[in-house]
Design a protein around this motif. Structure first.
Motif, PDB file in Angstrom:
ATOM      1  N   LYS A 192      -3.681 -17.015   6.716  1.00 30.88           N
ATOM      2  CA  LYS A 192      -3.613 -15.616   6.317  1.00 30.88           C
ATOM      3  C   LYS A 192      -4.375 -15.384   5.027  1.00 30.88           C
ATOM      4  N   GLN A 193      -4.838 -14.151   4.884  1.00 29.07           N
ATOM      5  CA  GLN A 193      -5.417 -13.730   3.633  1.00 29.07           C
ATOM      6  C   GLN A 193      -4.366 -12.956   2.850  1.00 29.07           C
ATOM      7  N   LYS A 194      -4.635 -12.749   1.595  1.00 28.75           N
ATOM      8  CA  LYS A 194      -3.626 -12.191   0.697  1.00 28.75           C
ATOM      9  C   LYS A 194      -3.091 -10.851   1.162  1.00 28.75           C
ATOM     10  N   TRP A 195      -3.984  -9.966   1.624  1.00 30.71           N
ATOM     11  CA  TRP A 195      -3.574  -8.599   1.925  1.00 30.71           C
ATOM     12  C   TRP A 195      -3.312  -8.374   3.410  1.00 30.71           C
ATOM     13  N   GLU A 196      -3.444  -9.418   4.202  1.00 26.20           N
ATOM     14  CA  GLU A 196      -3.297  -9.234   5.643  1.00 26.20           C
ATOM     15  C   GLU A 196      -1.831  -9.051   6.025  1.00 26.20           C
ATOM     16  N   SER A 197      -1.566  -8.185   7.004  1.00 34.58           N
ATOM     17  CA  SER A 197      -0.184  -7.933   7.432  1.00 34.58           C
ATOM     18  C   SER A 197      -0.164  -7.138   8.729  1.00 34.58           C
ATOM     19  N   PRO A 198       0.797  -7.424   9.606  1.00 36.33           N
ATOM     20  CA  PRO A 198       0.868  -6.745  10.909  1.00 36.33           C
ATOM     21  C   PRO A 198       1.623  -5.419  10.844  1.00 36.33           C
ATOM     22  N   VAL A 199       1.323  -4.596   9.871  1.00 37.75           N
ATOM     23  CA  VAL A 199       2.031  -3.325   9.705  1.00 37.75           C
ATOM     24  C   VAL A 199       1.805  -2.412  10.911  1.00 37.75           C
ATOM     25  N   PHE A 200       0.544  -2.290  11.334  1.00 37.58           N
ATOM     26  CA  PHE A 200       0.223  -1.426  12.467  1.00 37.58           C
ATOM     27  C   PHE A 200       0.778  -2.008  13.767  1.00 37.58           C
ATOM     28  N   TYR A 219       4.460  -6.148   2.948  1.00 39.23           N
ATOM     29  CA  TYR A 219       3.476  -6.644   3.906  1.00 39.23           C
ATOM     30  C   TYR A 219       3.395  -8.168   3.966  1.00 39.23           C
ATOM     31  N   HIS A 220       3.557  -8.869   2.828  1.00 41.18           N
ATOM     32  CA  HIS A 220       3.415 -10.326   2.852  1.00 41.18           C
ATOM     33  C   HIS A 220       4.567 -10.989   3.607  1.00 41.18           C
ATOM     34  N   ILE A 221       5.745 -10.392   3.550  1.00 45.41           N
ATOM     35  CA  ILE A 221       6.888 -10.926   4.299  1.00 45.41           C
ATOM     36  C   ILE A 221       6.684 -10.703   5.792  1.00 45.41           C
ATOM     37  N   LEU A 222       6.115  -9.568   6.143  1.00 43.54           N
ATOM     38  CA  LEU A 222       5.848  -9.277   7.555  1.00 43.54           C
ATOM     39  C   LEU A 222       4.830 -10.258   8.126  1.00 43.54           C
ATOM     40  N   GLN A 223       3.848 -10.629   7.332  1.00 42.57           N
ATOM     41  CA  GLN A 223       2.842 -11.578   7.795  1.00 42.57           C
ATOM     42  C   GLN A 223       3.463 -12.946   8.065  1.00 42.57           C
ATOM     43  N   GLU A 224       4.348 -13.394   7.193  1.00 46.04           N
ATOM     44  CA  GLU A 224       5.030 -14.670   7.404  1.00 46.04           C
ATOM     45  C   GLU A 224       5.882 -14.615   8.664  1.00 46.04           C
ATOM     46  N   SER A 225       6.502 -13.478   8.893  1.00 40.09           N
ATOM     47  CA  SER A 225       7.322 -13.298  10.085  1.00 40.09           C
ATOM     48  C   SER A 225       6.474 -13.415  11.352  1.00 40.09           C
TER      49      SER A 225
END
Length: 516
Positions: A356-364, A238-244
């Protein structure tokens, strides 16, 4: 009031005004969603707002800070009161019992278990789960201690064509000592038919899965699961997806760059690469099920992110019902909300936010993007249109409804969302709203659809990432013209059918008169 009006309204709000915390929070989402990284230009007009309750007197530095409140109960859904007639209670539209009933006549080897009724076995699972009938609840409790977060293998999808299934779970806790659990082995093998093999699709690369053993995690040892073949795929965490996503949004907001720089930034974001990897894994799962006639178990580490992306997309490929509006809503409920995707963490702030926050991620969001890619390739096979996907994306991040609040069913139960908030489905499934999300090109397709994952087949989703960089006027006009043509074609087809019936009746009458 439209979202655009809300953004302008917060700019016009006096700095000394006192407004409810939920009101400011909702509008902060709106501003951040509308303006992305450029929302910082609104800082001066919003930094002086005083908020009620626990946030009174806090000086807020940006709309981003306004979008995160101390308590979920301060959020807008707890204060929203619908102005429309509630025809359907969305909270009870897609219960596990109802979904199980759809397959009860064909899945005699499975049962509905309430082992997690008090959320004591697995806090991220719903109270009712579908498991093999041959496995009792005591065995399930033992398996839960062997799986990450207590997420023991449960049924995700039953393929009516050949009786094969998709299961999902968390990683096994084998550790460096190669720990095993015979109940876990029995549970998984209970899904296999005589002489059949199965596939375990691990969404982590092999080296990452091996490193997890040092932290108590791991993967299924072939010696203990001889009837299963393990396949490792590479879906980033998830953290890599957020950076992307941050890189992609920054690139989309920069309108001063030339073509080479734009393409370079788009490639550097790796967003379309993530899309390709997720779709490839979903196609692999669907192929194992449909073409090879093998059941599969899918997991990553926790089983709440990439696992759900793959199981959901595989069902869209395989199951025609998942391509209808209600079927897709049921999929979101079953494979995301009830399955424990942590929406409260992953969608904590706006998707367009450059912090971004630690657990945030654009998975959905990645899942919805993948669905859009398939929809674009098969425009007649989906009952819903692009606007439906965009609506779900928006409500996952900022909504007047309580559907996407909380990280799992246990939290939603404690928050009493069913009693205190309105379900998104109660609003969406009203006929006046459904018409906005219905695809005029839809023709029921009961076949499996196989999307192309070639790089040339994947495109940037303009409806999300370039929604404010282009005018939608001409697109809307073209869409309306298409709808008019389709409706006119239906009218002509009805007239043709009527004339054919009349002709057939006349021919029948002539035949009767000519007979002696």
């Amino acid at each position: 009031m439209t979202w655009g009006d809300q953004a302008l309204f917060i700019q016009r709000t006096p700095c000394c005004a006192e407004v409810p915390a939920w009101w400011v929070q909702l509008h902060a989402f709106s501003v951040q969603g509308l303006f992305g990284k450029n929302s910082e230009q609104l800082t001066n007009s919003s930094s002086g707002l005083e908020l009620e309750g626990s946030v009174r007197g806090r000086r807020v530095e940006s709309p981003t800070a306004l979008s995160t409140l101390d308590s979920i109960t301060l959020m807008y859904p707890f204060f929203y009161r619908p102005m429309f007639e509630v025809i359907e209670d969305g909270w009870h539209s897609f219960l596990p019992e109802q979904e199980f009933e759809l397959y009860s006549s064909t899945i005699s080897e499975w049962r509905l278990s309430y082992v997690n009724k008090e959320f004591s076995v697995c806090p991220s699972y719903p109270p009712a789960v579908i498991v093999p009938k041959a496995i009792d609840d005591d065995a399930l409790r033992k398996v839960a201690t062997f799986r990450h977060g207590g997420r023991f293998p449960v049924l995700s999808y039953y393929h009516k064509k050949n009786g094969m299934v998709i299961m999902r779970s968390g990683q096994p806790l084998t550790g460096t000592n190669g720990r095993r659990c015979k109940e876990d082995e029995k549970l998984i093998n209970a899904t296999l038919r005589a002489g059949k093999r199965g596939y375990i699709i691990d969404t982590r690369p092999l080296n990452i899965a091996q490193q997890a053993r040092a932290k108590g995690g791991g993967f299924e040892q072939e010696a203990h699961y001889p009837q299963w073949r393990r396949i490792h795929k590479s879906i980033d965490r998830y953290h890599i997806l957020q950076e992307s996503l941050i890189k992609l949004v920054e690139s989309c907001n920069d309108q001063t760059q030339n073509m080479d720089r734009w393409l370079s930034k788009l490639e550097a974001s790796n967003w379309l690469t993530h899309i390709k990897e997720i779709l490839t894994t979903a196609c692999l799962a669907a192929q194992c099920l449909d073409r090879e006639g093998a059941s599969i178990l899918i997991h990553g580490t926790e089983g709440t992110d990439s696992t759900l992306q793959v199981t959901s997309l595989a069902q869209i490929i395989l199951e025609p019902r998942s391509r209808t509006i209600r079927g897709f809503e049921a999929l979101i409920e079953r494979e995301w909300l009830q399955a424990g995707h942590p929406f409260q963490q992953r969608c904590a702030q706006s998707a367009y936010c450059n912090s971004k926050q630690k657990w945030e991620s654009p998975v959905f969001l990645l899942f919805l993007d993948c669905v859009w890619q398939i929809l674009r390739q098969f425009p007649c096979s989906f009952e819903f249109n692009e606007n439906f996907l965009i609506m779900l994306f928006e409500h996952a991040y900022a909504s007047q409804f309580g559907t996407f609040l909380g990280n799992n069913e246990s939290e939603r139960c404690k928050l009493k969302l069913q009693q205190k908030t309105m379900s998104l489905w109660s609003w969406v499934n009203r006929p006046s709203e459904l018409s906005k999300f219905t695809n005029p090109l839809f023709e029921a397709n009961n076949l499996v659809i196989w999307p192309s994952v070639a790089p040339q087949s994947l495109q940037l989703w303009e409806g999300i990432f370039l929604r404010w960089n282009r005018s939608s006027k001409y697109l809307d006009e073209a869409y309306e013209e298409m709808v008019n043509i389709i409706e006119y074609n239906k009218e002509l087809q009805a007239k043709v059918n009527l004339l054919r019936r009349q002709l057939a009746e006349l021919e029948t009458e002539d035949g009767v008169q000519e007979s002696p």
